[in-house]
Scaffold this motif. Structure first.
Motif, mmCIF file in Angstrom:
data_model
loop_
_atom_site.group_PDB
_atom_site.id
_atom_site.type_symbol
_atom_site.label_atom_id
_atom_site.label_comp_id
_atom_site.label_asym_id
_atom_site.label_seq_id
_atom_site.Cartn_x
_atom_site.Cartn_y
_atom_site.Cartn_z
ATOM 1 N N ASN A 112 19.618 -62.405 -56.654
ATOM 2 C CA ASN A 112 18.138 -62.102 -56.711
ATOM 3 C C ASN A 112 18.256 -60.735 -55.662
ATOM 4 O OD1 ASN A 112 18.536 -65.248 -56.149
ATOM 5 N ND2 ASN A 112 16.665 -65.100 -56.463
ATOM 6 N N TYR A 120 14.977 -57.638 -54.932
ATOM 7 C CA TYR A 120 13.293 -56.908 -55.110
ATOM 8 C C TYR A 120 13.783 -56.359 -56.107
ATOM 9 C CZ TYR A 120 8.733 -55.209 -53.612
ATOM 10 O OH TYR A 120 8.380 -55.044 -52.915
ATOM 11 N N ASP A 121 12.353 -56.405 -56.894
ATOM 12 C CA ASP A 121 11.502 -56.113 -58.216
ATOM 13 C C ASP A 121 10.559 -54.700 -57.438
ATOM 14 O OD1 ASP A 121 10.483 -54.779 -59.989
ATOM 15 O OD2 ASP A 121 11.765 -55.978 -61.365
ATOM 16 N N GLU A 173 7.965 -54.957 -60.128
ATOM 17 C CA GLU A 173 6.556 -56.082 -60.153
ATOM 18 C C GLU A 173 5.696 -56.446 -58.166
ATOM 19 O OE1 GLU A 173 7.915 -59.648 -62.296
ATOM 20 O OE2 GLU A 173 9.161 -58.252 -63.895
ATOM 21 N N LYS A 174 7.160 -55.660 -57.458
ATOM 22 C CA LYS A 174 6.825 -55.970 -55.704
ATOM 23 C C LYS A 174 6.882 -57.371 -55.300
ATOM 24 C CE LYS A 174 4.950 -51.715 -55.715
ATOM 25 N NZ LYS A 174 5.858 -50.865 -54.920
ATOM 26 N N LYS A 175 8.036 -57.475 -55.899
ATOM 27 C CA LYS A 175 8.611 -59.033 -55.433
ATOM 28 C C LYS A 175 9.622 -59.952 -55.656
ATOM 29 C CE LYS A 175 7.530 -61.731 -59.858
ATOM 30 N NZ LYS A 175 7.186 -62.796 -60.789
ATOM 31 N N SER A 176 10.426 -60.340 -55.268
ATOM 32 C CA SER A 176 12.007 -61.084 -55.037
ATOM 33 C C SER A 176 11.797 -61.687 -56.719
ATOM 34 C CB SER A 176 12.449 -61.992 -54.464
ATOM 35 O OG SER A 176 13.715 -62.194 -54.407
ATOM 36 N N GLU A 212 8.921 -51.549 -47.155
ATOM 37 C CA GLU A 212 8.590 -53.192 -48.647
ATOM 38 C C GLU A 212 9.403 -54.492 -48.313
ATOM 39 O OE1 GLU A 212 6.043 -51.719 -51.235
ATOM 40 O OE2 GLU A 212 7.878 -52.044 -53.263
ATOM 41 N N ASN A 213 10.360 -53.659 -48.088
ATOM 42 C CA ASN A 213 11.506 -54.760 -48.037
ATOM 43 C C ASN A 213 12.697 -53.769 -47.600
ATOM 44 O OD1 ASN A 213 13.658 -56.589 -50.506
ATOM 45 N ND2 ASN A 213 12.083 -57.288 -49.892
#
Length: 550
Positions: A105, A107-108, A111-114, A401-402
């Motif tokens: 997995n 962080y994209d 797409e701003k999500k995992s 962001e992550n």
């Protein structure tokens, strides 16, 4: 007279040719294998070959080592050493910097999500009504050796991918596979696929699912193969470094699988016991028969991933009685598979390579108990520390962001709103994060783009860095320092305990022997391509291991 003249000519010819050195004979294998089997053992350290050697039989690992060619100093050459990345790198012959699979997995930042490496909502499950089959290899940007074989044979021959984990079945089989199959646990207990490959399961798969094999394995408790008192290569069975199954008081043998099943997600428990490897072997044999692999005019390819070793390692650790028993039983699985291949395909008609997708660290809390430096980090505390840096220097706590996979992703929009440079913020974090206890090295993405690290752990970090997908600051923890529970083990680093894995070649075209030279995991794909006389995968950056050839 004619006979006399012919004799003179013959003698003159011998004398003439003897004046010149003999032309070196070509040593390439005259016949290609009918079937190639690429075996990846999930979370197999190299030292499992040597540590348990005296208890292995003659027909499994020892047969491969005696009659095949072993690379004793083979390593992964990138960070992170995770399952999806490992399987992809083995079959593409390159690193995440090229093939694009940077984690299981990750962080994209677009797409701003995992995201998960093989998720693809464009396809549906084949085999049941669940969502476990909405998968494809589309995030893998390069070809695999399996793809190249299909291309070289004008899309003839078959490629089949098998693994309990979806990512371990899908990524090795490539973009052009005839089928990839993985085990859907929970209440399902079925091997499934994706509509990326087919509209319906072949009859042999449906028959296997209906056979009740999985249920039979779950009717038996997990007991040690041999007397547990002889397992002197592993630590005490009852210790503080292992996780239990839900419903167990202690992580000790025997494990009462029939009664633990309902509390551990039903069929999913088979993944976490040696029976999961047995089920995988059974399914592989069914695939070879059902698809007639190794029987046609063209070369077929079976990618076979054994994942229960990884589940056991995560739960119990690399020094446990459970991991020892799992490998002693897996040795029997190998023997069974080899004997089956001898009979079904023919001894001279197949070639195998066996390797791992990563190794694993010894449980840090155990290492601490024997006074070896080791530690645990908290992801939450790490995030708080990074936020404190941006608060101190930029009066802001919304620049991050992550943080995942030891990578920091910056919120570029918030940084630019403050009229700051993303590169400047990254550099300030980089300079200060090194003061955090447990962080060994830190490098900005810009440094990785501008500087070439030719060796060492920073070279591994660079090989795992993908400019399009990776974070803005990349971290390396101290050796034996992980973000994980204090029981059980994990992997992911660029240290030798995670990178040193077996690579064994065996069968058609392979000589006997071993090598202590340094090789890298990305050397497998070009080597197999050379054996098959096909083009390398299109992102390949490995080299041919020419020592293995007859």
């Amino acid at each position: 007279m004619n006979h006399y003249i012919k004799s003179i000519v013959f003698l003159l010819t011998i004398g003439f040719t003897s004046c010149f050195p003999k032309k070196e004979e070509k040593t390439t294998n005259p016949t290609k294998p009918k079937l190639v089997i690429g075996i990846v053992v999930d979370q197999m350290r190299y030292d499992y070959l040597t540590r348990f050697e005296k208890k292995y039989g003659d027909g499994g690992f020892k047969r491969l080592l005696k009659n095949g060619f072993s690379l004793e100093n083979a390593h992964f050459n990138y960070i992170p050493t995770y399952t999806a990345v490992g399987h992809t790198s083995v079959f593409t012959g390159t690193t995440p910097s090229h093939h694009g699979i940077i984690g299981n997995n990750w962080y994209d930042k677009f797409e701003k999500k995992s995201i998960y490496c093989v998720d693809d909502n464009n396809y549906k499950t084949v085999g049941n009504e669940g969502n476990g089959g909405k998968k494809s290899p589309y995030r893998m940007l390069t070809t695999t050796v399996t793809d190249q074989l299909k291309l070289a044979q004008n899309m003839q021959g078959k490629t089949i991918g098998i693994g309990i984990k979806d990512r371990s079945a899908i990524l090795p089989a490539g973009h052009t596979a005839n089928g990839a199959y993985w085990f859907d646990g929970g209440s399902k207990g079925q091997w499934i696929s994706s509509s990326f490959y087919m509209d319906a399961l072949p009859k042999w798969v449906a028959d296997f699912n209906n056979s009740g094999v999985a249920d039979e394995y779950l009717k038996q408790p997990w007991e040690t193969l041999y007397d547990i008192s002889t397992y002197t290569e592993s630590i005490a069975d009852d210790n503080n470094y292992e996780n239990t199954f839900k419903g167990e008081e202690k992580p000790t043998f025997p494990h009462d699988i029939p009664n633990l099943r309902s509390k551990n997600n039903n069929y999913s428990i088979i993944k976490a016991i040696p029976a999961g490897n047995s089920l995988t072997t059974d399914f592989a044999k069914a695939a070879i028969i059902g698809e007639n692999l190794g029987k046609g005019e063209f070369t077929d390819f079976l990618t076979l991933s054994y994942s229960s070793t990884d589940y056991v390692g995560h739960q119990f650790g690399v020094d446990s009685k459970e991991i020892q028993d799992t490998y002693l039983r897996f040795d029997k699985e190998l023997e069974s598979l080899l004997l089956f291949l001898d009979k079904q395909v023919g001894k001279d008609n197949y070639t195998i390579f066996l390797t791992a997708d990563h190794a694993a660290v010894q449980v840090p809390s155990y290492l601490q108990s024997v006074k070896i430096p080791a530690n645990y980090l908290s992801s939450g505390k790490l995030l708080n520390y990074v936020n404190s840096i941006t608060k101190q220097y930029f009066n802001s706590e919304d620049f991050i962001e992550n943080i995942s996979n030891f990578q920091i992703f910056l919120n570029k929009e918030n940084i630019e709103k403050k009229k700051l440079s993303v590169e400047k913020v990254a550099e300030v974090i980089n300079e200060n994060i090194i003061n955090y206890k447990g962080i060994y090295k830190s490098v900005t993405a810009k440094t990785l783009q501008r500087t070439e690290f030719n060796k060492g752990i920073l070279n591994h970090l660079q090989n795992g860095y993908n400019q399009k997908f990776s974070g803005d600051v990349l971290l390396i923890p101290n050796p034996s320092t992980i973000i994980y529970s204090k029981k059980g083990s994990t992997h992911g680093s660029g240290y030798s305990y995670d990178t040193h894995v077996p690579i064994i070649f065996y069968g058609n075209g392979i000589t006997k022997g071993s090598s202590k030279k340094h090789y890298e995991i990305i050397d497998i794909a070009p080597t197999v391509s050379n054996l098959l006389e096909i083009e390398f995968p299109n992102g390949s950056s490995g080299k041919i291991v020419d020592e293995i050839f007859k």
